[in-house]
Write a protein that holds these residues in place. Structure first.
Motif, PDB file in Angstrom:
ATOM      1  N   PRO A 227       1.937  42.266  12.870  1.00  0.00           N
ATOM      2  CA  PRO A 227       1.992  42.729  11.508  1.00  0.00           C
ATOM      3  C   PRO A 227       1.749  41.362  10.442  1.00  0.00           C
ATOM      4  N   TYR A 228       1.135  41.678   9.456  1.00  0.00           N
ATOM      5  CA  TYR A 228       0.726  40.354   8.409  1.00  0.00           C
ATOM      6  C   TYR A 228       2.037  40.151   7.507  1.00  0.00           C
ATOM      7  N   GLU A 229       2.491  38.971   7.468  1.00  0.00           N
ATOM      8  CA  GLU A 229       3.622  38.682   6.772  1.00  0.00           C
ATOM      9  C   GLU A 229       3.273  37.739   5.760  1.00  0.00           C
ATOM     10  N   PRO A 230       3.210  38.276   4.314  1.00  0.00           N
ATOM     11  CA  PRO A 230       2.528  37.344   3.258  1.00  0.00           C
ATOM     12  C   PRO A 230       3.321  36.276   3.119  1.00  0.00           C
ATOM     13  N   TRP A 231       2.268  35.134   2.507  1.00  0.00           N
ATOM     14  CA  TRP A 231       3.163  34.004   2.289  1.00  0.00           C
ATOM     15  C   TRP A 231       3.908  34.100   0.890  1.00  0.00           C
ATOM     16  N   GLU A 232       4.995  33.161   0.897  1.00  0.00           N
ATOM     17  CA  GLU A 232       5.756  33.268  -0.168  1.00  0.00           C
ATOM     18  C   GLU A 232       5.036  32.854  -1.472  1.00  0.00           C
ATOM     19  N   GLY A 233       4.885  33.525  -2.725  1.00  0.00           N
ATOM     20  CA  GLY A 233       4.185  33.280  -3.741  1.00  0.00           C
ATOM     21  C   GLY A 233       2.750  33.721  -3.643  1.00  0.00           C
ATOM     22  N   GLU A 234       2.377  34.402  -2.667  1.00  0.00           N
ATOM     23  CA  GLU A 234       1.035  35.038  -2.568  1.00  0.00           C
ATOM     24  C   GLU A 234       0.570  35.979  -3.570  1.00  0.00           C
ATOM     25  N   ALA A 235       1.405  37.087  -3.845  1.00  0.00           N
ATOM     26  CA  ALA A 235       1.186  37.988  -4.755  1.00  0.00           C
ATOM     27  C   ALA A 235       0.733  37.245  -6.174  1.00  0.00           C
ATOM     28  N   GLU A 236       1.654  36.456  -6.408  1.00  0.00           N
ATOM     29  CA  GLU A 236       1.565  35.752  -7.987  1.00  0.00           C
ATOM     30  C   GLU A 236       0.461  34.823  -7.852  1.00  0.00           C
ATOM     31  N   ALA A 237       0.081  34.189  -6.781  1.00  0.00           N
ATOM     32  CA  ALA A 237      -1.203  33.258  -6.598  1.00  0.00           C
ATOM     33  C   ALA A 237      -2.451  34.044  -6.500  1.00  0.00           C
ATOM     34  N   LEU A 238      -2.506  35.347  -6.033  1.00  0.00           N
ATOM     35  CA  LEU A 238      -3.661  36.194  -6.034  1.00  0.00           C
ATOM     36  C   LEU A 238      -3.903  36.743  -7.248  1.00  0.00           C
ATOM     37  N   ALA A 239      -2.793  36.999  -8.137  1.00  0.00           N
ATOM     38  CA  ALA A 239      -2.694  37.548  -9.799  1.00  0.00           C
ATOM     39  C   ALA A 239      -3.494  36.533 -10.348  1.00  0.00           C
ATOM     40  N   ALA A 240      -3.029  35.482 -10.330  1.00  0.00           N
ATOM     41  CA  ALA A 240      -3.543  34.255 -11.201  1.00  0.00           C
ATOM     42  C   ALA A 240      -5.085  34.097 -10.787  1.00  0.00           C
ATOM     43  N   ALA A 241      -5.305  34.235  -9.746  1.00  0.00           N
ATOM     44  CA  ALA A 241      -6.848  33.985  -9.153  1.00  0.00           C
ATOM     45  C   ALA A 241      -7.454  35.063  -9.993  1.00  0.00           C
ATOM     46  N   ALA A 242      -7.250  35.996  -9.840  1.00  0.00           N
ATOM     47  CA  ALA A 242      -7.959  37.304 -10.461  1.00  0.00           C
ATOM     48  C   ALA A 242      -8.222  37.273 -12.146  1.00  0.00           C
TER      49      ALA A 242
END
Length: 196
Positions: free
Chosen positions: A13-28
């Motif tokens: 199972p994939y375990e997201p990196w800490e801060g991943e969601a925020e980093a990807l939102a910033a990228a978009a």
């Protein structure tokens, strides 16, 4: 004795990196800003430097995926990650440094900034596939700060003038030491580079 096999890497199972969601939102978000800037530039309808480039920037930054990293494959093979980026979009981005010099409808400033936008997006994909954790924790933020800087930089600073010297009888271009330094180490390094 019963032997149990460890699950294949794809079954873990994939375990997201800490801060991943925020980093990807910033990228978009930065991708949308960069695409909007690109769409504001003049462009003939038959060039990749028009809508094709803007769409590629928006697509790649919105689709970044840390799971699509460089990784070992079966039988000691190597699988090259794509970072979630579409291959066609990456082809468009890679062509920009070669195509921009022929874009005579753009000013040199616009050409340079267009190349910088494409190169930074490609660089973001590369750092993500090489080391997703480090990219998410720090490197992507620096790249996005540079990208925002590129699309927000006043074009009059570079056009037809030498930094720090008068380009017309009534107006003087700001010296490098007057360029906003930004925040943190990124702004400091940029200001130091400009002062050299």
């Amino acid at each position: 004795m019963t032997l149990s096999h460890l699950p294949a890497p794809s079954d873990v199972p994939y375990e997201p990196w800490e801060g991943e969601a925020e980093a990807l939102a910033a990228a978009a978000a930065v991708g949308r800003r960069a695409a909007a800037w690109l769409r504001s530039l003049p462009a003939p309808p038959d060039t990749i430097l028009g809508e094709s480039l803007a769409a590629a920037v928006e697509s790649v930054t919105a689709g970044l995926d840390p799971r699509d990293e460089n990784r070992p494959g079966p039988d000691w093979t190597f699988i090259e990650g794509q970072g979630g980026a579409d291959s066609e979009a990456m082809t468009v981005l890679a062509a920009v440094p070669c195509a921009a010099p022929a874009a005579t409808w753009l000013t040199p400033d616009q050409q340079v900034r267009m190349v910088a936008v494409a190169s930074l997006v490609v660089g973001a994909v590369r750092v993500l596939v090489q080391d997703p954790g480090t990219a998410i924790r720090s490197e992507l933020a620096v790249i996005w700060a540079l990208l925002d800087h590129v699309i927000a930089w006043p074009p009059t600073l570079w056009r037809g003038a030498t930094v720090g010297r008068t380009c017309s009888p009534t107006r003087e271009v700001r010296s490098a030491t007057q360029v906003p330094s930004g925040k943190g180490q990124l702004g400091g390094r940029l200001s130091a580079t400009l002062r050299q």
